[in-house]
Enzyme design. Structure first.
Site, PDB file in Angstrom:
ATOM      1  N   CYS A 131      21.631 -24.637 -20.047  1.00  0.00           N
ATOM      2  CA  CYS A 131      20.264 -24.105 -19.945  1.00  0.00           C
ATOM      3  C   CYS A 131      20.105 -22.740 -20.629  1.00  0.00           C
ATOM      4  O   CYS A 131      19.110 -22.496 -21.318  1.00  0.00           O
ATOM      5  CB  CYS A 131      19.857 -23.994 -18.482  1.00  0.00           C
ATOM      6  SG  CYS A 131      21.159 -23.363 -17.415  1.00  0.00           S
ATOM      7  N   HIS A 244      15.418 -18.679 -15.810  1.00  0.00           N
ATOM      8  CA  HIS A 244      16.467 -17.792 -16.320  1.00  0.00           C
ATOM      9  C   HIS A 244      15.822 -16.782 -17.275  1.00  0.00           C
ATOM     10  O   HIS A 244      14.986 -17.152 -18.120  1.00  0.00           O
ATOM     11  CB  HIS A 244      17.510 -18.584 -17.123  1.00  0.00           C
ATOM     12  CG  HIS A 244      18.451 -19.422 -16.292  1.00  0.00           C
ATOM     13  ND1 HIS A 244      18.409 -19.503 -14.923  1.00  0.00           N
ATOM     14  CD2 HIS A 244      19.490 -20.218 -16.683  1.00  0.00           C
ATOM     15  CE1 HIS A 244      19.372 -20.308 -14.492  1.00  0.00           C
ATOM     16  NE2 HIS A 244      20.038 -20.754 -15.543  1.00  0.00           N
TER      17      HIS A 244
HETATM   18  P1  NAP Z   1      22.996 -31.004  -7.536  1.00  0.00           P
HETATM   19  O1  NAP Z   1      21.643 -30.584  -7.119  1.00  0.00           O
HETATM   20  O2  NAP Z   1      24.160 -30.626  -6.715  1.00  0.00           O
HETATM   21  O3  NAP Z   1      22.991 -32.610  -7.720  1.00  0.00           O
HETATM   22  C1  NAP Z   1      24.120 -33.349  -8.050  1.00  0.00           C
HETATM   23  C2  NAP Z   1      23.738 -34.798  -8.293  1.00  0.00           C
HETATM   24  O4  NAP Z   1      24.903 -35.538  -8.699  1.00  0.00           O
HETATM   25  C3  NAP Z   1      23.220 -35.483  -7.026  1.00  0.00           C
HETATM   26  O5  NAP Z   1      22.293 -36.466  -7.377  1.00  0.00           O
HETATM   27  C4  NAP Z   1      24.493 -36.131  -6.483  1.00  0.00           C
HETATM   28  O6  NAP Z   1      24.249 -37.220  -5.641  1.00  0.00           O
HETATM   29  C5  NAP Z   1      25.107 -36.605  -7.789  1.00  0.00           C
HETATM   30  N1  NAP Z   1      26.527 -36.887  -7.620  1.00  0.00           N
HETATM   31  C6  NAP Z   1      27.488 -36.065  -7.166  1.00  0.00           C
HETATM   32  N2  NAP Z   1      28.672 -36.714  -7.108  1.00  0.00           N
HETATM   33  C7  NAP Z   1      28.425 -37.982  -7.523  1.00  0.00           C
HETATM   34  C8  NAP Z   1      29.234 -39.138  -7.680  1.00  0.00           C
HETATM   35  N3  NAP Z   1      30.520 -39.140  -7.378  1.00  0.00           N
HETATM   36  N4  NAP Z   1      28.639 -40.267  -8.143  1.00  0.00           N
HETATM   37  C9  NAP Z   1      27.330 -40.280  -8.423  1.00  0.00           C
HETATM   38  N5  NAP Z   1      26.503 -39.216  -8.309  1.00  0.00           N
HETATM   39  C10 NAP Z   1      27.060 -38.080  -7.859  1.00  0.00           C
HETATM   40  O7  NAP Z   1      23.325 -30.471  -8.987  1.00  0.00           O
HETATM   41  P2  NAP Z   1      22.333 -30.273 -10.249  1.00  0.00           P
HETATM   42  O8  NAP Z   1      21.883 -28.882 -10.270  1.00  0.00           O
HETATM   43  O9  NAP Z   1      21.336 -31.352 -10.319  1.00  0.00           O
HETATM   44  O10 NAP Z   1      23.383 -30.377 -11.416  1.00  0.00           O
HETATM   45  C11 NAP Z   1      24.100 -31.556 -11.659  1.00  0.00           C
HETATM   46  C12 NAP Z   1      24.873 -31.412 -12.944  1.00  0.00           C
HETATM   47  O11 NAP Z   1      23.942 -31.267 -14.017  1.00  0.00           O
HETATM   48  C13 NAP Z   1      25.755 -30.155 -13.007  1.00  0.00           C
HETATM   49  O12 NAP Z   1      27.037 -30.415 -12.468  1.00  0.00           O
HETATM   50  C14 NAP Z   1      25.790 -29.876 -14.474  1.00  0.00           C
HETATM   51  O13 NAP Z   1      26.832 -30.599 -15.084  1.00  0.00           O
HETATM   52  C15 NAP Z   1      24.451 -30.380 -14.970  1.00  0.00           C
HETATM   53  N6  NAP Z   1      23.513 -29.244 -15.131  1.00  0.00           N
HETATM   54  C16 NAP Z   1      23.206 -28.908 -16.363  1.00  0.00           C
HETATM   55  C17 NAP Z   1      22.363 -27.854 -16.579  1.00  0.00           C
HETATM   56  C18 NAP Z   1      22.097 -27.418 -17.967  1.00  0.00           C
HETATM   57  O14 NAP Z   1      22.276 -26.271 -18.200  1.00  0.00           O
HETATM   58  N7  NAP Z   1      21.663 -28.278 -18.848  1.00  0.00           N
HETATM   59  C19 NAP Z   1      21.815 -27.140 -15.544  1.00  0.00           C
HETATM   60  C20 NAP Z   1      22.138 -27.512 -14.259  1.00  0.00           C
HETATM   61  C21 NAP Z   1      22.998 -28.578 -14.083  1.00  0.00           C
HETATM   62  P3  NAP Z   1      24.199 -37.040  -4.026  1.00  0.00           P
HETATM   63  O15 NAP Z   1      22.880 -36.401  -3.721  1.00  0.00           O
HETATM   64  O16 NAP Z   1      24.307 -38.450  -3.547  1.00  0.00           O
HETATM   65  O17 NAP Z   1      25.358 -36.186  -3.654  1.00  0.00           O
HETATM   66  O1  3JN Z   2      24.479 -21.927 -13.574  1.00  0.00           O
HETATM   67  C1  3JN Z   2      23.503 -22.223 -14.275  1.00  0.00           C
HETATM   68  O2  3JN Z   2      22.474 -21.539 -14.286  1.00  0.00           O
HETATM   69  C2  3JN Z   2      23.583 -23.408 -15.143  1.00  0.00           C
HETATM   70  C3  3JN Z   2      24.663 -24.314 -14.708  1.00  0.00           C
HETATM   71  C4  3JN Z   2      25.070 -25.313 -15.401  1.00  0.00           C
HETATM   72  C5  3JN Z   2      26.194 -26.120 -14.965  1.00  0.00           C
HETATM   73  C6  3JN Z   2      26.555 -26.161 -13.628  1.00  0.00           C
HETATM   74  C7  3JN Z   2      27.674 -26.885 -13.224  1.00  0.00           C
HETATM   75  C8  3JN Z   2      28.436 -27.563 -14.143  1.00  0.00           C
HETATM   76  C9  3JN Z   2      26.928 -26.843 -15.901  1.00  0.00           C
HETATM   77  C10 3JN Z   2      26.475 -26.870 -17.325  1.00  0.00           C
HETATM   78  O3  3JN Z   2      25.473 -27.505 -17.589  1.00  0.00           O
HETATM   79  O4  3JN Z   2      27.093 -26.269 -18.188  1.00  0.00           O
HETATM   80  C11 3JN Z   2      28.055 -27.542 -15.486  1.00  0.00           C
HETATM   81  C12 3JN Z   2      28.910 -28.279 -16.442  1.00  0.00           C
HETATM   82  O5  3JN Z   2      28.588 -29.434 -16.711  1.00  0.00           O
HETATM   83  O6  3JN Z   2      29.895 -27.711 -16.919  1.00  0.00           O
END
Ligand code: NAP
Ligand code: 3JN
Length: 338
Positions: A131, A244
């Protein structure tokens, strides 16, 4: 118009939830929506275009007949399931860092390098950048094209929603506990986040930098397709729910005055110029929350170098930083590259 079977993996999370909202708001041509999460969420329902859709457990056979998979279930889960989904003919748009730096996987911000989507054919996976990287490159791309960036020094002020649903709750709970003079609980962050700033996002590397900082360094070069740019970052968590903010210092090869930058940014896709400090007008996280654009302001000369600028860049980290960018990639994919 052709319609597509779409799956959202990680649907119950902060990013997945927003993906479902953005698919609905933008009227993405969805034939059937499959919502996938962990076994903990089986039986939950989420609303899509007025219908309740049941959440299913993400499994190896979840992707039969799925055309597009929007993934945000965490890096380890994406590492396992994205190739399985791709092998069954689904194009995966993955929000985790699992594949971002692999040379044969496109890392895409549509306003910056849409053409890279064509490379989805190589592995069936397109990565969505971090992000903090996304909003910075949206703002810098037009300036880079005009005057070539030599060096970027960025410091971020990142909202807790970037850490997911549990962190949003932790900030709410800590503020309430402090207000009620009760002890606070720390489950997500190593220190109190309420009324504090933590110079620590993701884990520390041996160099002293965090992984989040190195994502900004490496992803920026890949997306701008210029490995000569020097980038250094400090990433900080602040007690803000959504949005952010970034202080971005840029040194250019050629002349780039604040007026030139404002002119370019006024017509740049995905950018809104908000820059009238004499009237206290500049980008704010509270104003950017829930919006699609990247807001840029406080543009001023850095006279410590020949051609330098400072600026303040703000965007909704869950929308442009994650869900919206992924859906924009999907829109471009179906319009031009499938
Ligand atoms: P979150 O609110 O903790 O949600 C995690 C999601 O993943 C929930 O739907 C969870 O399901 C699911 N999950 C966890 N373990 C799983 C498994 N074993 N099998 C299937 N689904 C599973 O986290 P979030 O903020 O949405 O972020 C999730 C991921 O997106 C991060 O780890 C990161 O890699 C990515 N992300 C990317 C950005 C970016 O900068 N582009 C920003 C934020 C996050 P349950 O509800 O059933 O536990
Ligand atoms: O912390 C934030 O503001 C963005 C977080 C992103 C994030 C959180 C957990 C795992 C990432 C990501 O998108 O880089 C990951 C990951 O996939 O490494």
């Amino acid at each position: 118009m052709k319609q597509y079977n779409v799956a959202v993996a990680g649907a119950t999370g902060a990013v997945g939830n927003e993906m479902v909202k953005v698919l609905e708001e933008r009227n993405f041509p969805v034939k059937n929506l499959t919502l996938l999460a962990s076994s903990r969420s089986v039986g939950k329902t989420m609303s899509f275009h007025g219908q309740d859709v049941r959440v299913q457990e993400l499994k190896e056979d979840s992707f039969k007949g799925i055309d597009i998979g929007l993934f945000s279930p965490g890096g380890a889960v994406s590492t396992k399931f994205a190739p399985i989904a791709a092998a069954s003919g689904c194009v995966v748009i993955d929000n985790t860092s699992a594949f971002r730096m692999e040379p044969d996987i496109p890392l895409v911000v549509p306003e910056v390098n849409e053409h890279a989507i064509a490379d989805h054919k190589k592995r069936g996976i397109i990565s969505n950048p971090n992000c903090s990287t996304i909003q910075m490159v949206v703002a810098l791309k037009p300036l880079h094209d005009a005057a070539k960036i030599k060096r970027i020094v960025v410091s971020t002020y990142q909202a807790v929603s970037g850490t997911g649903q549990k962190a949003i709750r932790e900030l709410e709970d800590q503020v309430l506990a402090i207000y009620n003079m009760k002890p606070i609980e720390k489950k997500v962050y190593p220190h109190q986040i309420a009324f504090n700033c933590l110079p620590h996002i993701d884990s520390f590397l041996d160099t002293g930098y965090t992984k989040e900082e190195m994502k900004m360094v490496n992803e920026t070069k890949k997306i701008l397709e210029d490995y000569s740019i020097a980038v250094t970052a400090t990433t900080v968590r602040v007690p803000v729910f959504y949005g952010h903010s970034e202080s971005v210092n840029v040194e250019f090869e050629r002349e780039m005055t604040p007026d030139m930058a404002r002119k370019l940014l006024k017509k740049a896709p995905g950018v809104k110029l908000v820059d009238n400090p004499s009237k206290n007008i500049y980008p704010l996280a509270l104003d950017a929350a829930g919006k699609d654009d990247t807001y840029v302001g406080r543009i001023r000369v850095d006279d410590t170098v020949k051609y330098g600028l400072n600026m303040w860049v703000v965007a909704d980290n869950i929308r442009k930083g994650a869900a919206l960018n992924a859906v924009q990639i999907a829109e471009s994919l179906v319009a031009k590259y499938l």
